[in-house]
Design an enzyme around this catalytic site. Structure first.
Site, PDB file in Angstrom:
ATOM      1  N   LYS A 115       0.578  -1.413   0.048  1.00 52.21           N
ATOM      2  CA  LYS A 115      -0.236   0.062   0.060  1.00 52.21           C
ATOM      3  C   LYS A 115       0.416   1.135   0.239  1.00 52.21           C
ATOM      4  O   LYS A 115       1.712   1.197   0.391  1.00 52.21           O
ATOM      5  CB  LYS A 115      -0.940   0.190   1.504  1.00 52.21           C
ATOM      6  CG  LYS A 115      -1.801  -1.103   1.162  1.00 52.21           C
ATOM      7  CD  LYS A 115      -3.304  -1.285   2.611  1.00 52.21           C
ATOM      8  CE  LYS A 115      -4.069  -2.022   2.777  1.00 52.21           C
ATOM      9  NZ  LYS A 115      -5.034  -2.323   3.920  1.00 52.21           N
ATOM     10  N   TYR A 145     -12.159  -3.499  -3.740  1.00 46.66           N
ATOM     11  CA  TYR A 145     -12.544  -3.532  -2.416  1.00 46.66           C
ATOM     12  C   TYR A 145     -13.913  -3.120  -2.586  1.00 46.66           C
ATOM     13  O   TYR A 145     -15.039  -2.641  -1.289  1.00 46.66           O
ATOM     14  CB  TYR A 145     -11.938  -1.827  -1.419  1.00 46.66           C
ATOM     15  CG  TYR A 145     -10.864  -2.033  -1.003  1.00 46.66           C
ATOM     16  CD1 TYR A 145     -10.162  -2.790  -0.061  1.00 46.66           C
ATOM     17  CD2 TYR A 145      -9.470  -1.561  -1.928  1.00 46.66           C
ATOM     18  CE1 TYR A 145      -9.266  -3.413   0.690  1.00 46.66           C
ATOM     19  CE2 TYR A 145      -8.437  -1.156  -1.260  1.00 46.66           C
ATOM     20  CZ  TYR A 145      -8.431  -2.489  -0.114  1.00 46.66           C
ATOM     21  OH  TYR A 145      -6.800  -2.353  -0.044  1.00 46.66           O
ATOM     22  N   PHE A 163     -14.797   3.025   7.082  1.00 48.31           N
ATOM     23  CA  PHE A 163     -13.816   3.171   6.244  1.00 48.31           C
ATOM     24  C   PHE A 163     -13.687   3.054   4.817  1.00 48.31           C
ATOM     25  O   PHE A 163     -12.073   3.356   4.581  1.00 48.31           O
ATOM     26  CB  PHE A 163     -12.809   2.393   6.919  1.00 48.31           C
ATOM     27  CG  PHE A 163     -13.222   0.629   7.314  1.00 48.31           C
ATOM     28  CD1 PHE A 163     -12.537  -0.088   5.576  1.00 48.31           C
ATOM     29  CD2 PHE A 163     -14.005   0.347   7.650  1.00 48.31           C
ATOM     30  CE1 PHE A 163     -12.532  -1.403   5.055  1.00 48.31           C
ATOM     31  CE2 PHE A 163     -14.229  -1.525   7.520  1.00 48.31           C
ATOM     32  CZ  PHE A 163     -13.878  -1.413   6.470  1.00 48.31           C
ATOM     33  N   ARG A 193      -1.215 -14.547   4.334  1.00 44.08           N
ATOM     34  CA  ARG A 193      -2.315 -13.610   5.520  1.00 44.08           C
ATOM     35  C   ARG A 193      -1.660 -13.698   6.666  1.00 44.08           C
ATOM     36  O   ARG A 193      -1.974 -12.995   7.009  1.00 44.08           O
ATOM     37  CB  ARG A 193      -3.082 -14.239   5.852  1.00 44.08           C
ATOM     38  CG  ARG A 193      -4.722 -14.272   4.159  1.00 44.08           C
ATOM     39  CD  ARG A 193      -5.003 -12.609   3.710  1.00 44.08           C
ATOM     40  NE  ARG A 193      -6.004 -12.379   4.913  1.00 44.08           N
ATOM     41  CZ  ARG A 193      -7.211 -11.913   4.594  1.00 44.08           C
ATOM     42  NH1 ARG A 193      -6.445 -10.647   4.037  1.00 44.08           N
ATOM     43  NH2 ARG A 193      -7.608 -11.232   5.671  1.00 44.08           N
ATOM     44  N   THR A 217      -5.346  -7.178  10.319  1.00 45.58           N
ATOM     45  CA  THR A 217      -5.411  -5.634  10.244  1.00 45.58           C
ATOM     46  C   THR A 217      -5.337  -5.071  11.151  1.00 45.58           C
ATOM     47  O   THR A 217      -4.751  -4.131  10.241  1.00 45.58           O
ATOM     48  CB  THR A 217      -7.290  -5.726   9.702  1.00 45.58           C
ATOM     49  OG1 THR A 217      -7.890  -7.497   9.015  1.00 45.58           O
ATOM     50  CG2 THR A 217      -7.475  -4.490   8.749  1.00 45.58           C
ATOM     51  N   ARG A 264       2.482  -6.198   9.517  1.00 41.75           N
ATOM     52  CA  ARG A 264       2.256  -5.593  10.045  1.00 41.75           C
ATOM     53  C   ARG A 264       2.278  -5.352  11.959  1.00 41.75           C
ATOM     54  O   ARG A 264       2.363  -4.690  12.094  1.00 41.75           O
ATOM     55  CB  ARG A 264       0.401  -5.690   9.705  1.00 41.75           C
ATOM     56  CG  ARG A 264      -0.191  -5.602   9.145  1.00 41.75           C
ATOM     57  CD  ARG A 264      -1.448  -6.339   8.350  1.00 41.75           C
ATOM     58  NE  ARG A 264      -1.941  -6.156   7.177  1.00 41.75           N
ATOM     59  CZ  ARG A 264      -3.434  -6.473   6.796  1.00 41.75           C
ATOM     60  NH1 ARG A 264      -4.204  -7.421   7.589  1.00 41.75           N
ATOM     61  NH2 ARG A 264      -3.995  -6.052   5.329  1.00 41.75           N
ATOM     62  N   ASN A 318      -1.510  -0.508   6.735  1.00 45.25           N
ATOM     63  CA  ASN A 318      -1.030  -1.996   7.540  1.00 45.25           C
ATOM     64  C   ASN A 318      -0.722  -1.652   6.305  1.00 45.25           C
ATOM     65  O   ASN A 318      -0.098  -3.339   6.756  1.00 45.25           O
ATOM     66  CB  ASN A 318      -2.121  -2.127   7.961  1.00 45.25           C
ATOM     67  CG  ASN A 318      -3.330  -2.715   7.263  1.00 45.25           C
ATOM     68  OD1 ASN A 318      -3.321  -2.371   5.641  1.00 45.25           O
ATOM     69  ND2 ASN A 318      -4.816  -2.775   7.174  1.00 45.25           N
ATOM     70  N   HIS A 371      -2.268  -5.682   1.211  1.00 49.67           N
ATOM     71  CA  HIS A 371      -3.492  -6.287   1.007  1.00 49.67           C
ATOM     72  C   HIS A 371      -2.741  -7.831   0.957  1.00 49.67           C
ATOM     73  O   HIS A 371      -1.558  -7.764  -0.187  1.00 49.67           O
ATOM     74  CB  HIS A 371      -3.778  -5.969  -0.021  1.00 49.67           C
ATOM     75  CG  HIS A 371      -5.064  -6.874  -0.456  1.00 49.67           C
ATOM     76  ND1 HIS A 371      -5.898  -6.961   0.153  1.00 49.67           N
ATOM     77  CD2 HIS A 371      -4.791  -7.444  -1.429  1.00 49.67           C
ATOM     78  CE1 HIS A 371      -6.888  -7.473  -0.719  1.00 49.67           C
ATOM     79  NE2 HIS A 371      -6.452  -8.416  -1.613  1.00 49.67           N
ATOM     80  N   GLU A 387      -9.183 -10.974  -8.035  1.00 52.23           N
ATOM     81  CA  GLU A 387      -8.116  -9.643  -7.911  1.00 52.23           C
ATOM     82  C   GLU A 387      -7.306  -9.656  -9.017  1.00 52.23           C
ATOM     83  O   GLU A 387      -6.512  -8.222  -9.116  1.00 52.23           O
ATOM     84  CB  GLU A 387      -7.193  -9.520  -6.332  1.00 52.23           C
ATOM     85  CG  GLU A 387      -8.894  -9.595  -5.413  1.00 52.23           C
ATOM     86  CD  GLU A 387      -8.883  -9.477  -3.743  1.00 52.23           C
ATOM     87  OE1 GLU A 387      -6.938 -10.019  -3.604  1.00 52.23           O
ATOM     88  OE2 GLU A 387      -8.743  -8.886  -2.995  1.00 52.23           O
TER      89      GLU A 387
HETATM   90  P1  IDP Z   1      -7.419  -7.177   5.358  1.00 49.77           P
HETATM   91  O1  IDP Z   1      -6.621  -5.970   4.739  1.00 49.77           O
HETATM   92  O2  IDP Z   1      -6.876  -7.675   6.698  1.00 49.77           O
HETATM   93  O3  IDP Z   1      -8.322  -8.118   4.322  1.00 49.77           O
HETATM   94  P2  IDP Z   1      -9.601  -5.980   5.342  1.00 49.77           P
HETATM   95  O4  IDP Z   1     -11.275  -6.055   5.974  1.00 49.77           O
HETATM   96  O5  IDP Z   1     -10.121  -6.657   3.816  1.00 49.77           O
HETATM   97  O6  IDP Z   1      -9.108  -6.068   5.750  1.00 49.77           O
HETATM   98  O7  IDP Z   1     -10.341  -4.360   5.023  1.00 49.77           O
HETATM   99  C1  IDP Z   1      -9.798  -3.823   3.605  1.00 49.77           C
HETATM  100  C2  IDP Z   1      -8.440  -2.765   5.038  1.00 49.77           C
HETATM  101  O8  IDP Z   1      -9.543  -1.434   5.091  1.00 49.77           O
HETATM  102  C3  IDP Z   1      -7.724  -3.001   5.738  1.00 49.77           C
HETATM  103  O9  IDP Z   1      -6.655  -4.016   5.070  1.00 49.77           O
HETATM  104  C4  IDP Z   1      -7.386  -1.995   6.460  1.00 49.77           C
HETATM  105  O10 IDP Z   1      -6.482  -0.861   5.880  1.00 49.77           O
HETATM  106  C5  IDP Z   1      -9.095  -1.412   6.515  1.00 49.77           C
HETATM  107  N1  IDP Z   1     -10.037  -1.443   7.572  1.00 49.77           N
HETATM  108  C6  IDP Z   1     -10.657  -2.641   7.493  1.00 49.77           C
HETATM  109  N2  IDP Z   1     -11.565  -2.330   9.138  1.00 49.77           N
HETATM  110  C7  IDP Z   1     -11.175  -1.467   9.225  1.00 49.77           C
HETATM  111  C8  IDP Z   1     -11.327  -0.285  10.544  1.00 49.77           C
HETATM  112  O11 IDP Z   1     -12.541  -0.648  10.917  1.00 49.77           O
HETATM  113  N3  IDP Z   1     -11.040   0.790  10.534  1.00 49.77           N
HETATM  114  C9  IDP Z   1     -10.073   1.248   9.923  1.00 49.77           C
HETATM  115  N4  IDP Z   1      -9.448   0.486   8.583  1.00 49.77           N
HETATM  116  C10 IDP Z   1     -10.289  -0.505   8.404  1.00 49.77           C
HETATM  117 MG    MG Z   2      -9.339  -8.200   2.873  1.00 47.34          MG
END
Ligand code: IDP
Ligand code: MG
Length: 141
Positions: free
Chosen positions: A12, A52, A60, A88, A94, A105, A119, A122, A133
């Protein structure tokens, strides 16, 4: 023997800006996964909306799309048995505050007080997501 799997990884904009792209690639290669494709690019709004789509409408979502548009990203396709789950695990939780030390992370990320968690990476979460994707970021593959 299980089939060779592919996963779509993004470094990212925070990872790019902090000079952590090489460190992410190093961890992927040190783990033993192969690099099948690699590109530094600026994500379009269309690519991010497709990537997304599952998060549309969440609080968010707009900050996430804004953040992902804020600078270059590196899109990577990795290859290896069970690499979707494996990456993962390398990435960690996350929320970087909760991500285990030893993970990307957990070692390299933190909460910066923004509306979206920055973070660093992805990684696809299922074979279906990976196929979807990879087609977004590498239509020629
Ligand atoms: P992941 O990247 O661990 O799969 P996802 O739930 O798919 O997590 O969410 C996509 C991205 O959105 C996350 O990597 C993070 O950057 C952001 N994100 C997800 N949940 C939150 C939240 O509750 N608060 C702020 N940002 C979030
Ligand atoms: Mg995800």
């Amino acid at each position: 023997m299980t089939d060779i799997e592919r996963s779509l990884i993004l470094v990212k904009p925070d990872g790019y800006e902090r000079g952590l792209t090489g460190e992410v690639l190093r961890r992927i290669e040190a783990k033993g996964y192969l690099l099948a494709a690699l590109a530094v690019l600026s994500a379009s709004r269309e690519q991010l909306a497709a990537h997304y789509a599952e998060h549309e409408g969440k609080p968010f979502y707009e900050p996430l799309v804004e953040f992902m548009s804020s600078g270059p990203i590196t899109a990577i396709v990795i290859e290896g048995q069970d690499c979707i789950k494996g990456f993962r695990s390398l990435a960690g939780a996350t929320n970087p505050t909760e991500a285990a030390p030893g993970s990307i992370r957990g070692d390299l990320g933190r909460d910066w007080g923004a509306k979206v968690q920055k973070n660093i990476v992805h990684g696809s979460d299922s074979p279906e997501s990976a196929a979807r994707e990879i087609a977004i970021w590498f239509p020629a593959l």
